[in-house]
Design a protein around this motif. Structure first.
Motif, mmCIF file in Angstrom:
data_model
loop_
_atom_site.group_PDB
_atom_site.id
_atom_site.type_symbol
_atom_site.label_atom_id
_atom_site.label_comp_id
_atom_site.label_asym_id
_atom_site.label_seq_id
_atom_site.Cartn_x
_atom_site.Cartn_y
_atom_site.Cartn_z
ATOM 1 N N ASP A 1 -38.755 -44.865 -74.513
ATOM 2 C CA ASP A 1 -37.975 -45.734 -75.406
ATOM 3 C C ASP A 1 -37.328 -44.961 -76.555
ATOM 4 O OD1 ASP A 1 -38.891 -48.159 -74.048
ATOM 5 O OD2 ASP A 1 -40.841 -47.655 -74.904
ATOM 6 N N TYR A 2 -38.068 -43.975 -77.088
ATOM 7 C CA TYR A 2 -37.589 -43.237 -78.259
ATOM 8 C C TYR A 2 -37.744 -41.734 -78.056
ATOM 9 C CZ TYR A 2 -38.443 -47.780 -80.409
ATOM 10 O OH TYR A 2 -38.455 -49.118 -80.694
ATOM 11 N N ILE A 3 -36.935 -40.979 -78.807
ATOM 12 C CA ILE A 3 -37.156 -39.535 -78.878
ATOM 13 C C ILE A 3 -37.775 -39.250 -80.237
ATOM 14 C CG2 ILE A 3 -36.165 -37.231 -78.694
ATOM 15 C CD1 ILE A 3 -33.992 -38.202 -77.007
ATOM 16 N N ALA A 4 -38.954 -38.599 -80.238
ATOM 17 C CA ALA A 4 -39.623 -38.242 -81.488
ATOM 18 C C ALA A 4 -39.230 -36.808 -81.832
ATOM 19 C CB ALA A 4 -41.136 -38.361 -81.327
ATOM 20 N N VAL B 1 -37.486 -41.316 -83.620
ATOM 21 C CA VAL B 1 -38.678 -41.425 -84.466
ATOM 22 C C VAL B 1 -38.861 -40.070 -85.136
ATOM 23 C CG1 VAL B 1 -41.197 -41.725 -84.460
ATOM 24 C CG2 VAL B 1 -39.768 -43.147 -82.965
ATOM 25 N N LEU B 2 -39.074 -40.067 -86.448
ATOM 26 C CA LEU B 2 -39.219 -38.795 -87.159
ATOM 27 C C LEU B 2 -40.674 -38.373 -87.279
ATOM 28 C CD1 LEU B 2 -36.700 -39.102 -90.140
ATOM 29 C CD2 LEU B 2 -36.305 -38.189 -87.843
ATOM 30 N N CYS B 3 -40.956 -37.124 -86.885
ATOM 31 C CA CYS B 3 -42.253 -36.505 -87.143
ATOM 32 C C CYS B 3 -42.027 -35.559 -88.311
ATOM 33 C CB CYS B 3 -42.740 -35.714 -85.929
ATOM 34 S SG CYS B 3 -43.011 -36.703 -84.469
ATOM 35 N N GLY C 1 -44.278 -48.042 -78.428
ATOM 36 C CA GLY C 1 -43.312 -47.730 -77.376
ATOM 37 C C GLY C 1 -43.539 -46.325 -76.830
ATOM 38 N N LYS C 2 -42.898 -46.046 -75.694
ATOM 39 C CA LYS C 2 -43.024 -44.731 -75.045
ATOM 40 C C LYS C 2 -42.099 -43.728 -75.722
ATOM 41 C CE LYS C 2 -44.197 -46.104 -70.370
ATOM 42 N NZ LYS C 2 -43.745 -46.173 -69.003
ATOM 43 N N VAL C 3 -42.631 -42.544 -76.035
ATOM 44 C CA VAL C 3 -41.779 -41.543 -76.680
ATOM 45 C C VAL C 3 -41.764 -40.216 -75.941
ATOM 46 C CG1 VAL C 3 -41.913 -42.482 -79.036
ATOM 47 C CG2 VAL C 3 -43.578 -40.819 -78.290
ATOM 48 N N LEU C 4 -40.613 -39.575 -76.065
ATOM 49 C CA LEU C 4 -40.438 -38.212 -75.592
ATOM 50 C C LEU C 4 -40.378 -37.337 -76.838
ATOM 51 C CD1 LEU C 4 -38.344 -36.823 -72.833
ATOM 52 C CD2 LEU C 4 -37.636 -36.091 -75.076
ATOM 53 N N ILE C 5 -41.243 -36.322 -76.897
ATOM 54 C CA ILE C 5 -41.303 -35.435 -78.066
ATOM 55 C C ILE C 5 -40.286 -34.310 -77.888
ATOM 56 C CG2 ILE C 5 -42.784 -33.764 -79.279
ATOM 57 C CD1 ILE C 5 -45.193 -35.574 -78.432
ATOM 58 N N PHE C 6 -39.576 -33.980 -78.980
ATOM 59 C CA PHE C 6 -38.596 -32.901 -78.890
ATOM 60 C C PHE C 6 -38.740 -31.920 -80.054
ATOM 61 C CE2 PHE C 6 -34.639 -30.915 -80.135
ATOM 62 C CZ PHE C 6 -34.299 -30.267 -78.960
ATOM 63 N N GLY D 1 -49.499 -45.495 -83.074
ATOM 64 C CA GLY D 1 -49.313 -46.620 -82.153
ATOM 65 C C GLY D 1 -48.369 -46.356 -80.994
ATOM 66 N N TYR D 2 -47.774 -45.166 -80.972
ATOM 67 C CA TYR D 2 -46.841 -44.831 -79.881
ATOM 68 C C TYR D 2 -47.582 -44.298 -78.663
ATOM 69 C CZ TYR D 2 -43.000 -45.221 -83.208
ATOM 70 O OH TYR D 2 -42.092 -45.697 -84.118
ATOM 71 N N ASN D 3 -46.842 -44.208 -77.564
ATOM 72 C CA ASN D 3 -47.379 -43.643 -76.330
ATOM 73 C C ASN D 3 -46.510 -42.439 -75.930
ATOM 74 O OD1 ASN D 3 -48.475 -43.153 -73.828
ATOM 75 N ND2 ASN D 3 -47.463 -44.907 -72.831
ATOM 76 N N PRO D 4 -46.913 -41.220 -76.367
ATOM 77 C CA PRO D 4 -46.122 -40.037 -76.024
ATOM 78 C C PRO D 4 -46.304 -39.692 -74.540
ATOM 79 C CG PRO D 4 -47.657 -39.584 -77.831
ATOM 80 C CD PRO D 4 -48.093 -40.860 -77.186
ATOM 81 N N VAL D 5 -45.211 -39.655 -73.781
ATOM 82 C CA VAL D 5 -45.331 -39.477 -72.329
ATOM 83 C C VAL D 5 -44.836 -38.121 -71.837
ATOM 84 C CG1 VAL D 5 -45.292 -41.924 -71.700
ATOM 85 C CG2 VAL D 5 -43.112 -40.708 -71.974
#
Ligand code: AMP
Length: 165
Positions: free
Chosen positions: A51-54, A76-78, A110-115, A136-140
Protein backbone atom coordinates in the motif's frame (compact mmCIF):
# COMPACT_ATOMS: atom_id res chain seq x y z
CA UNK A 1 23.90 -1.34 -14.73
CA UNK A 2 27.53 -0.65 -15.66
CA UNK A 3 26.46 2.77 -16.99
CA UNK A 4 24.93 3.66 -13.61
CA UNK A 5 27.95 2.25 -11.75
CA UNK A 6 30.19 4.69 -13.61
CA UNK A 7 28.32 7.49 -11.84
CA UNK A 8 28.76 6.04 -8.33
CA UNK A 9 31.92 7.40 -6.74
CA UNK A 10 33.70 5.60 -3.91
CA UNK A 11 35.59 7.21 -1.04
CA UNK A 12 37.93 5.26 1.22
CA UNK A 13 37.88 5.91 4.98
CA UNK A 14 34.69 8.00 4.88
CA UNK A 15 32.91 8.85 7.18
CA UNK A 16 35.26 6.85 9.45
CA UNK A 17 38.42 4.77 8.92
CA UNK A 18 37.91 1.41 7.25
CA UNK A 19 34.69 2.30 5.45
CA UNK A 20 34.41 2.39 1.66
CA UNK A 21 31.66 4.91 1.06
CA UNK A 22 29.47 4.73 -2.07
CA UNK A 23 28.44 8.22 -3.12
CA UNK A 24 25.31 8.39 -5.26
CA UNK A 25 25.28 12.19 -5.56
CA UNK A 26 26.64 12.07 -9.15
CA UNK A 27 23.62 9.86 -10.04
CA UNK A 28 21.19 12.27 -8.36
CA UNK A 29 22.80 15.16 -10.27
CA UNK A 30 22.39 13.50 -13.67
CA UNK A 31 18.69 13.40 -14.77
CA UNK A 32 19.29 10.81 -17.51
CA UNK A 33 21.13 8.33 -15.29
CA UNK A 34 18.74 9.04 -12.41
CA UNK A 35 15.80 8.21 -14.65
CA UNK A 36 17.46 4.95 -15.69
CA UNK A 37 17.92 4.06 -12.01
CA UNK A 38 14.27 4.88 -11.21
CA UNK A 39 13.07 2.74 -14.14
CA UNK A 40 15.20 -0.16 -12.91
CA UNK A 41 13.68 0.19 -9.44
CA UNK A 42 10.14 0.14 -10.84
CA UNK A 43 10.92 -2.95 -12.89
CA UNK A 44 12.25 -4.81 -9.81
CA UNK A 45 9.13 -4.23 -7.69
CA UNK A 46 6.45 -4.54 -10.37
CA UNK A 47 5.03 -7.81 -8.97
CA UNK A 48 5.10 -6.83 -5.27
CA UNK A 49 1.80 -5.97 -3.59
CA UNK A 50 1.89 -3.15 -1.01
CA UNK A 51 0.00 0.00 0.00
CA UNK A 52 2.80 2.43 0.90
CA UNK A 53 6.49 2.99 0.33
CA UNK A 54 8.34 3.64 3.60
CA UNK A 55 11.31 5.93 2.93
CA UNK A 56 14.35 5.97 5.19
CA UNK A 57 15.75 9.40 6.07
CA UNK A 58 17.54 11.03 4.45
CA UNK A 59 18.85 9.51 1.27
CA UNK A 60 15.91 7.15 0.91
CA UNK A 61 13.70 10.22 0.57
CA UNK A 62 15.16 11.25 -2.78
CA UNK A 63 14.69 8.45 -5.29
CA UNK A 64 11.98 6.93 -3.08
CA UNK A 65 9.76 9.97 -3.62
CA UNK A 66 10.17 9.75 -7.39
CA UNK A 67 9.31 6.03 -7.38
CA UNK A 68 6.25 6.59 -5.16
CA UNK A 69 5.03 9.39 -7.38
CA UNK A 70 5.46 7.36 -10.57
CA UNK A 71 3.67 4.36 -9.04
CA UNK A 72 1.00 6.54 -7.39
CA UNK A 73 1.82 5.11 -3.95
CA UNK A 74 1.57 6.87 -0.60
CA UNK A 75 4.73 7.62 1.35
CA UNK A 76 5.50 6.78 4.99
CA UNK A 77 8.50 8.54 6.54
CA UNK A 78 11.05 6.66 8.65
CA UNK A 79 12.77 9.59 10.35
CA UNK A 80 16.23 9.44 11.90
CA UNK A 81 16.12 13.02 13.18
CA UNK A 82 14.38 12.91 16.55
CA UNK A 83 11.18 14.79 17.33
CA UNK A 84 10.32 15.67 13.74
CA UNK A 85 7.06 13.70 13.70
CA UNK A 86 3.98 14.83 15.64
CA UNK A 87 1.22 12.62 17.04
CA UNK A 88 1.58 9.03 18.17
CA UNK A 89 5.09 7.91 17.23
CA UNK A 90 7.14 4.76 17.68
CA UNK A 91 10.91 4.58 18.11
CA UNK A 92 13.68 1.99 17.68
CA UNK A 93 17.44 2.14 18.04
CA UNK A 94 19.45 0.27 15.41
CA UNK A 95 23.00 -0.29 14.18
CA UNK A 96 24.42 0.60 10.79
CA UNK A 97 27.78 -0.06 9.12
CA UNK A 98 29.47 2.94 10.75
CA UNK A 99 27.50 3.61 13.93
CA UNK A 100 24.15 3.63 15.68
CA UNK A 101 20.96 5.55 14.98
CA UNK A 102 17.36 5.99 16.04
CA UNK A 103 14.32 5.71 13.81
CA UNK A 104 10.80 7.03 14.35
CA UNK A 105 7.51 6.37 12.53
CA UNK A 106 3.97 7.68 13.02
CA UNK A 107 1.22 5.19 13.88
CA UNK A 108 -0.45 3.60 10.83
CA UNK A 109 -1.50 0.42 9.10
CA UNK A 110 -1.20 -1.35 5.75
CA UNK A 111 1.43 -3.24 3.75
CA UNK A 112 4.67 -1.36 3.17
CA UNK A 113 7.68 -1.65 0.95
CA UNK A 114 10.83 -0.27 2.62
CA UNK A 115 13.18 1.83 0.49
CA UNK A 116 16.72 3.13 1.10
CA UNK A 117 19.78 4.03 -0.96
CA UNK A 118 22.31 1.48 0.35
CA UNK A 119 22.07 -1.82 2.23
CA UNK A 120 25.36 -2.55 3.98
CA UNK A 121 24.95 -4.69 7.14
CA UNK A 122 21.16 -4.51 6.96
CA UNK A 123 20.85 -2.87 10.39
CA UNK A 124 19.02 0.19 9.07
CA UNK A 125 16.56 -1.84 6.99
CA UNK A 126 15.86 -4.08 9.98
CA UNK A 127 15.44 -0.98 12.17
CA UNK A 128 12.85 0.29 9.70
CA UNK A 129 11.16 -3.14 9.74
CA UNK A 130 10.95 -3.14 13.56
CA UNK A 131 9.69 0.41 13.96
CA UNK A 132 7.11 0.03 11.17
CA UNK A 133 5.84 -3.17 12.83
CA UNK A 134 5.62 -1.37 16.19
CA UNK A 135 3.71 1.46 14.54
CA UNK A 136 1.10 -0.94 13.14
CA UNK A 137 2.33 -1.48 9.58
CA UNK A 138 3.09 -4.75 7.85
CA UNK A 139 6.49 -4.46 6.10
CA UNK A 140 6.48 -7.06 3.29
CA UNK A 141 9.46 -6.25 1.08
CA UNK A 142 12.44 -3.92 0.72
CA UNK A 143 14.22 -2.26 -2.17
CA UNK A 144 17.71 -0.76 -2.22
CA UNK A 145 19.64 1.04 -4.91
CA UNK A 146 23.00 -0.42 -3.89
CA UNK A 147 23.81 -3.64 -2.02
CA UNK A 148 27.22 -4.25 -0.47
CA UNK A 149 27.21 -8.03 -0.87
CA UNK A 150 30.64 -8.47 0.75
CA UNK A 151 29.13 -7.33 4.05
CA UNK A 152 26.54 -10.13 3.80
CA UNK A 153 23.51 -7.96 4.65
CA UNK A 154 20.91 -9.50 6.95
CA UNK A 155 17.27 -8.68 6.27
CA UNK A 156 14.09 -9.64 8.14
CA UNK A 157 12.15 -9.49 4.89
CA UNK A 158 12.89 -10.34 1.24
CA UNK A 159 14.55 -7.56 -0.72
CA UNK A 160 15.98 -6.62 -4.07
CA UNK A 161 18.77 -4.25 -5.07
CA UNK A 162 19.49 -2.57 -8.39
CA UNK A 163 23.29 -2.54 -8.14
CA UNK A 164 25.58 -4.92 -6.32
CA UNK A 165 29.21 -4.52 -5.26
P1 AMP B 1 23.41 -0.64 7.13
O1 AMP B 1 22.47 -0.33 8.23
O2 AMP B 1 24.73 -1.12 7.63
O3 AMP B 1 22.80 -1.56 6.11
O4 AMP B 1 23.73 0.75 6.41
C1 AMP B 1 22.82 1.33 5.56
C2 AMP B 1 22.61 2.78 5.82
O5 AMP B 1 23.82 3.47 6.06
C3 AMP B 1 22.00 3.45 4.59
O6 AMP B 1 21.08 4.42 5.05
C4 AMP B 1 23.18 4.09 3.89
O7 AMP B 1 22.84 5.37 3.45
C5 AMP B 1 24.28 4.14 4.91
N1 AMP B 1 25.52 3.44 4.52
C6 AMP B 1 26.08 2.41 5.21
N2 AMP B 1 27.23 2.03 4.65
C7 AMP B 1 27.40 2.80 3.57
C8 AMP B 1 28.43 2.87 2.57
N3 AMP B 1 29.50 2.07 2.59
N4 AMP B 1 28.27 3.80 1.57
C9 AMP B 1 27.17 4.61 1.56
N5 AMP B 1 26.21 4.60 2.47
C10 AMP B 1 26.30 3.71 3.48
Amino acid sequence: MEKIKKHIKTYLDYPIDGIKYYDLNPVYKNPKIRKELVNNCIQLIKDIKYDYIALIEARGFLIGSIIADKLKKGIVLCRSKKNRLPGKIFTVKHKLEYGEATMQVQEGSGKVLIFDDVIATGGTGNGAYSVLKKAGYNPVYALYLVELTKLKPKSNIPYKSVIQY
